[in-house]
Enzyme design. Structure first.
Site, PDB file in Angstrom:
ATOM      1  NE  ARG A  58      -4.179  -1.729   2.085  1.00  0.00           N
ATOM      2  CZ  ARG A  58      -4.943  -1.679   3.144  1.00  0.00           C
ATOM      3  NH1 ARG A  58      -4.948  -0.748   3.784  1.00  0.00           N
ATOM      4  NH2 ARG A  58      -5.770  -3.523   3.089  1.00  0.00           N
ATOM      5  CG  ASP A 160     -13.769   5.892   7.616  1.00  0.00           C
ATOM      6  OD1 ASP A 160     -14.238   5.292   7.709  1.00  0.00           O
ATOM      7  OD2 ASP A 160     -12.644   6.221   7.115  1.00  0.00           O
TER       8      ASP A 160
HETATM    9  C1  LIG Z   1     -13.869  -2.732   8.208  1.00  0.00           C
HETATM   10  S1  LIG Z   1     -14.060  -0.695   7.207  1.00  0.00           S
HETATM   11  C2  LIG Z   1     -15.825  -1.128   8.800  1.00  0.00           C
HETATM   12  C3  LIG Z   1     -16.767  -0.101   7.409  1.00  0.00           C
HETATM   13  C4  LIG Z   1     -18.465  -0.290   8.654  1.00  0.00           C
HETATM   14  N1  LIG Z   1     -18.225   0.266   9.992  1.00  0.00           N
HETATM   15  C5  LIG Z   1     -18.699  -1.651   8.095  1.00  0.00           C
HETATM   16  O1  LIG Z   1     -19.007  -2.186   9.765  1.00  0.00           O
HETATM   17  O2  LIG Z   1     -19.108  -2.312   7.702  1.00  0.00           O
HETATM   18  C6  LIG Z   1     -13.375   0.087   9.212  1.00  0.00           C
HETATM   19  C7  LIG Z   1     -13.532   1.624   8.832  1.00  0.00           C
HETATM   20  O3  LIG Z   1     -12.649   2.435  10.132  1.00  0.00           O
HETATM   21  C8  LIG Z   1     -12.051   3.770   9.441  1.00  0.00           C
HETATM   22  N2  LIG Z   1     -11.333   3.861  10.671  1.00  0.00           N
HETATM   23  C9  LIG Z   1     -10.312   3.093  11.098  1.00  0.00           C
HETATM   24  N3  LIG Z   1      -9.376   3.873  11.728  1.00  0.00           N
HETATM   25  C10 LIG Z   1     -10.616   5.203  12.144  1.00  0.00           C
HETATM   26  C11 LIG Z   1      -9.934   6.131  13.298  1.00  0.00           C
HETATM   27  N4  LIG Z   1      -9.064   5.995  13.865  1.00  0.00           N
HETATM   28  N5  LIG Z   1     -11.256   6.930  12.992  1.00  0.00           N
HETATM   29  C12 LIG Z   1     -12.456   6.503  12.729  1.00  0.00           C
HETATM   30  N6  LIG Z   1     -12.632   5.824  11.611  1.00  0.00           N
HETATM   31  C13 LIG Z   1     -11.597   4.814  11.124  1.00  0.00           C
HETATM   32  C14 LIG Z   1     -11.069   2.750   8.467  1.00  0.00           C
HETATM   33  O4  LIG Z   1     -10.887   3.860   7.378  1.00  0.00           O
HETATM   34  C15 LIG Z   1     -12.374   2.212   7.824  1.00  0.00           C
HETATM   35  O5  LIG Z   1     -13.239   2.883   6.678  1.00  0.00           O
END
Ligand SMILES: C[S@@+](CC[C@H](N)C(=O)[O-])C[C@H]1O[C@@H](n2cnc3c(N)ncnc32)[C@H](O)[C@@H]1O
Length: 318
Positions: A58, A160
């Site tokens: 990445r 996000d």
């Molecule tokens: C695996 S996805 C889950 C998406 C959705 N909540 C679901 O369950 O389908 C995790 C998301 O968390 C976000 N994320 C990771 N670290 C974060 C942070 N410190 N604050 C806010 N969002 C974060 C990522 O960018 C990603 O879009």
């Protein structure tokens, strides 16, 4: 001026290889340790050892676009320049954004049953919204539960940390394949079908889009400010990337942002019982705030406290 090795090399897609020797850029254990430290500090994300290849592939894109030869050069530049755009790109590169419409479907009937019984207008915070499927599923559920006019007053805040996924979410355009599992009623009510250049795509209808506001927010930022309180918070499949102390800190921030009796929705492999006393488990990965309207804790609030400190000290990585 001499071109760097990266500039001389033709562009190609990221190699994901196991042997360090076959990589395009020098990437040492010290570099990976530094990446882990930086992404933990900036986004709370704990990268485990097996994410090493992922981090390489990445971030190799960032080295290419900056014309650099080694990860050390890139990380030195990241820290020395303190350029918000490069930090954003670094963070965007290391998040995992897997999501789907009505993912973990059992949560949505619970939300649908809950919202009509709340003081109106209801507000829901989707705190790791990724590319938008989750906040739009919430908005669709609000429309189904409250009716078109009831839902018009409702709101969904979708946040996000990753600005790239938020841009996609705001556009509200998806491949038909991503929605083909939805019922014909939902497809008709909530999506427009793409034609011409957009054949094979769907777009979320404006009535659904109108309920959702997108903003960038880092859950591990100690200073984030939100003006309103929420009836429900969705925090699904993001806490698994955080260690226990970070989870506890994130949950502590949620408590004052939740209206009395509010619900917290977690992901299928996330368990907050031993991380916080502020929420009690109400059903499968659904938690309820243990504070009533007067601000007092409900009696069940003390559960799990002994184990909490043990777990908080242990920390986990994914
Ligand atoms: C695996 S996805 C889950 C998406 C959705 N909540 C679901 O369950 O389908 C995790 C998301 O968390 C976000 N994320 C990771 N670290 C974060 C942070 N410190 N604050 C806010 N969002 C974060 C990522 O960018 C990603 O879009």
């Amino acid at each position: 001026m001499m071109a760097t090795r990266a500039q001389q090399r033709p562009e190609r897609s990221d190699p994901v290889r196991s042997g360090e020797q076959s990589r395009d850029f020098e990437f040492t254990s010290a570099d990976f340790a530094r990446i882990r430290e930086l992404i933990h500090r900036s986004a709370g994300i704990s990268l485990s050892d097996h994410k090493r290849d992922m981090a390489y592939s990445r971030l190799a894109r960032r080295l290419r676009s900056r014309g650099l030869d080694t990860f050390k050069q890139y990380l030195d530049l990241l820290e020395a320049e303190n350029d918000p755009a490069e930090w954003e790109a670094f963070t965007n590169a290391l998040t995992t954004n897997l999501t789907a419409f009505f993912r973990e479907a059992h949560h949505f009937p619970i939300l649908a049953d809950f919202v009509p019984r709340r003081a109106q207008p209801v507000s829901v915070w989707c705190s790791a919204a990724s590319t938008g499927e989750e906040p739009y599923s919430i908005a669709m559920t609000l429309i189904e539960a409250l009716g078109d006019s009831g839902a018009r007053q409702a709101s969904v805040l979708a946040t996000d940390i990753d600005t790239q996924v938020l841009a996609k979410a705001e556009a509200g355009m998806y491949q038909f394949d991503q929605v083909k599992h939805l019922s014909p009623e939902r497809l008709k009510r909530f999506f427009l079908k793409g034609t011409g250049a957009h054949a094979g795509m769907v777009k979320v209808r404006p009535e659904v889009r109108a309920l959702v506001r997108f903003e960038q927010l880092n859950l591990t930022d100690r200073d984030y400010q939100l003006r309103s309180q929420f009836d429900a918070i969705f925090c699904r499949n993001v806490m698994i990337y955080f260690d226990k102390p970070t989870q506890a800190q994130v949950l502590a921030r949620f408590e004052p942002l939740m209206k009395a009796g509010g619900l917290l929705f977690a992901g299928h492999s996330e368990n907050f019982t031993y991380v916080t006393q502020a929420f009690k488990l109400r059903g499968q990965t659904v938690y309820e705030l243990t504070r009533d309207a007067s601000g007092a804790r409900t009696p069940t609030a003390t559960r799990g406290s002994a184990t909490a400190s043990h777990q908080a000290a242990s920390g986990v990585t994914v």
